[in-house]
Scaffold this motif. Structure first.
Motif, PDB file in Angstrom:
ATOM      1  N   TRP A 112       5.902  38.097  -9.081  1.00 40.27           N
ATOM      2  CA  TRP A 112       4.629  37.422  -8.811  1.00 40.27           C
ATOM      3  C   TRP A 112       4.234  37.578  -7.344  1.00 40.27           C
ATOM      4  O   TRP A 112       3.072  37.757  -7.027  1.00 40.27           O
ATOM      5  CB  TRP A 112       4.713  35.932  -9.157  1.00 40.27           C
ATOM      6  CG  TRP A 112       4.805  35.653 -10.614  1.00 40.27           C
ATOM      7  CD1 TRP A 112       4.371  36.421 -11.643  1.00 40.27           C
ATOM      8  CD2 TRP A 112       5.399  34.494 -11.214  1.00 40.27           C
ATOM      9  NE1 TRP A 112       4.645  35.825 -12.847  1.00 40.27           N
ATOM     10  CE2 TRP A 112       5.271  34.641 -12.612  1.00 40.27           C
ATOM     11  CE3 TRP A 112       6.014  33.360 -10.716  1.00 40.27           C
ATOM     12  CZ2 TRP A 112       5.734  33.686 -13.509  1.00 40.27           C
ATOM     13  CZ3 TRP A 112       6.471  32.418 -11.609  1.00 40.27           C
ATOM     14  CH2 TRP A 112       6.334  32.586 -12.982  1.00 40.27           C
ATOM     15  N   TYR A 113       5.199  37.499  -6.473  1.00 37.12           N
ATOM     16  CA  TYR A 113       4.924  37.616  -5.047  1.00 37.12           C
ATOM     17  C   TYR A 113       4.372  39.003  -4.726  1.00 37.12           C
ATOM     18  O   TYR A 113       3.472  39.139  -3.908  1.00 37.12           O
ATOM     19  CB  TYR A 113       6.199  37.350  -4.242  1.00 37.12           C
ATOM     20  CG  TYR A 113       5.981  37.419  -2.756  1.00 37.12           C
ATOM     21  CD1 TYR A 113       5.308  36.396  -2.087  1.00 37.12           C
ATOM     22  CD2 TYR A 113       6.432  38.506  -2.017  1.00 37.12           C
ATOM     23  CE1 TYR A 113       5.099  36.453  -0.730  1.00 37.12           C
ATOM     24  CE2 TYR A 113       6.228  38.576  -0.651  1.00 37.12           C
ATOM     25  CZ  TYR A 113       5.564  37.544  -0.012  1.00 37.12           C
ATOM     26  OH  TYR A 113       5.355  37.600   1.333  1.00 37.12           O
ATOM     27  N   ARG A 114       4.907  40.034  -5.388  1.00 39.24           N
ATOM     28  CA  ARG A 114       4.416  41.389  -5.153  1.00 39.24           C
ATOM     29  C   ARG A 114       3.025  41.603  -5.736  1.00 39.24           C
ATOM     30  O   ARG A 114       2.242  42.390  -5.231  1.00 39.24           O
ATOM     31  CB  ARG A 114       5.385  42.408  -5.739  1.00 39.24           C
ATOM     32  CG  ARG A 114       6.532  42.702  -4.799  1.00 39.24           C
ATOM     33  CD  ARG A 114       7.406  43.828  -5.313  1.00 39.24           C
ATOM     34  NE  ARG A 114       8.694  43.223  -5.662  1.00 39.24           N
ATOM     35  CZ  ARG A 114       9.206  43.180  -6.878  1.00 39.24           C
ATOM     36  NH1 ARG A 114       8.585  43.745  -7.883  1.00 39.24           N
ATOM     37  NH2 ARG A 114      10.346  42.599  -7.116  1.00 39.24           N
ATOM     38  N   ILE A 115       2.706  40.902  -6.808  1.00 42.17           N
ATOM     39  CA  ILE A 115       1.416  41.085  -7.475  1.00 42.17           C
ATOM     40  C   ILE A 115       0.296  40.405  -6.707  1.00 42.17           C
ATOM     41  O   ILE A 115      -0.786  40.963  -6.529  1.00 42.17           O
ATOM     42  CB  ILE A 115       1.479  40.537  -8.928  1.00 42.17           C
ATOM     43  CG1 ILE A 115       2.387  41.420  -9.774  1.00 42.17           C
ATOM     44  CG2 ILE A 115       0.094  40.449  -9.538  1.00 42.17           C
ATOM     45  CD1 ILE A 115       2.665  40.860 -11.150  1.00 42.17           C
ATOM     46  N   GLN A 120      -3.991  35.923  -0.171  1.00 41.31           N
ATOM     47  CA  GLN A 120      -4.142  34.752  -1.033  1.00 41.31           C
ATOM     48  C   GLN A 120      -3.013  33.748  -0.798  1.00 41.31           C
ATOM     49  O   GLN A 120      -3.215  32.561  -0.915  1.00 41.31           O
ATOM     50  CB  GLN A 120      -4.170  35.159  -2.504  1.00 41.31           C
ATOM     51  CG  GLN A 120      -5.493  35.724  -2.926  1.00 41.31           C
ATOM     52  CD  GLN A 120      -5.538  35.968  -4.426  1.00 41.31           C
ATOM     53  OE1 GLN A 120      -4.516  36.145  -5.069  1.00 41.31           O
ATOM     54  NE2 GLN A 120      -6.746  35.992  -4.965  1.00 41.31           N
ATOM     55  N   TRP A 121      -1.818  34.241  -0.464  1.00 41.75           N
ATOM     56  CA  TRP A 121      -0.700  33.341  -0.188  1.00 41.75           C
ATOM     57  C   TRP A 121      -1.009  32.504   1.058  1.00 41.75           C
ATOM     58  O   TRP A 121      -0.833  31.289   1.065  1.00 41.75           O
ATOM     59  CB  TRP A 121       0.602  34.118   0.040  1.00 41.75           C
ATOM     60  CG  TRP A 121       1.246  34.572  -1.211  1.00 41.75           C
ATOM     61  CD1 TRP A 121       1.134  35.802  -1.773  1.00 41.75           C
ATOM     62  CD2 TRP A 121       2.084  33.809  -2.074  1.00 41.75           C
ATOM     63  NE1 TRP A 121       1.862  35.867  -2.942  1.00 41.75           N
ATOM     64  CE2 TRP A 121       2.462  34.632  -3.147  1.00 41.75           C
ATOM     65  CE3 TRP A 121       2.557  32.501  -2.047  1.00 41.75           C
ATOM     66  CZ2 TRP A 121       3.294  34.212  -4.163  1.00 41.75           C
ATOM     67  CZ3 TRP A 121       3.396  32.086  -3.067  1.00 41.75           C
ATOM     68  CH2 TRP A 121       3.745  32.933  -4.105  1.00 41.75           C
ATOM     69  N   THR A 122      -1.453  33.171   2.101  1.00 40.65           N
ATOM     70  CA  THR A 122      -1.690  32.453   3.358  1.00 40.65           C
ATOM     71  C   THR A 122      -2.908  31.543   3.234  1.00 40.65           C
ATOM     72  O   THR A 122      -2.926  30.446   3.764  1.00 40.65           O
ATOM     73  CB  THR A 122      -1.899  33.437   4.519  1.00 40.65           C
ATOM     74  OG1 THR A 122      -2.964  34.343   4.178  1.00 40.65           O
ATOM     75  CG2 THR A 122      -0.641  34.215   4.805  1.00 40.65           C
TER      76      THR A 122
END
Length: 126
Positions: A112-115, A120-122
């Motif tokens: 999921w982290y790679r996708i 968007q995470w930050t």
């Protein structure tokens, strides 16, 4: 024998005992394999079977690896692991199933982290 299904000639007087232990072993193995595959659905039947064999050898030692071919000993070990005195969270099988489940969850999070793009995470955590 070419397919590896027939391993030896079965002695008729001992056939009932052999088949009894063989059936019990296969039923207990199926229960264990089901639990392992429930923990990680991406594993193949062959991978799970190899894991179970490796756990048996790790507990008994490499010198006694030949015991894996003894249906009665494997039945006793699996029964102890699944229901007996070590059937709780301390059994080798249950401990390793927890590790398999943990590794599967970690793999999912990494995927999921790679996708999801990093922006968007930050953005979602600020």
């Amino acid at each position: 024998q070419e397919k590896g299904v027939i391993t030896d000639v079965l002695d008729w007087p001992k056939s009932r005992e052999f088949l009894y232990w063989r059936l019990r072993r296969k039923l207990l193995e199926q229960d264990a394999l089901h639990d392992i595959m429930k923990a990680d659905s991406t594993l193949s039947h062959g991978q799970v079977t190899s894991m179970l064999r490796r756990w048996f050898i790790e507990e008994h030692g490499a010198i006694k690896a030949h015991l894996w071919d003894n249906n009665k000993i494997v039945v006793e070990w699996l029964h102890e692991q699944m229901t007996g005195k070590e059937g709780g969270s301390q059994s080798v099988v249950n401990q390793n199933i927890k590790f398999v489940r943990r590794d599967f969850v970690l793999q999912k999070f990494e995927a999921w982290y790679r996708i999801i793009p990093k922006w968007q995470w930050t953005r979602s955590f600020i």
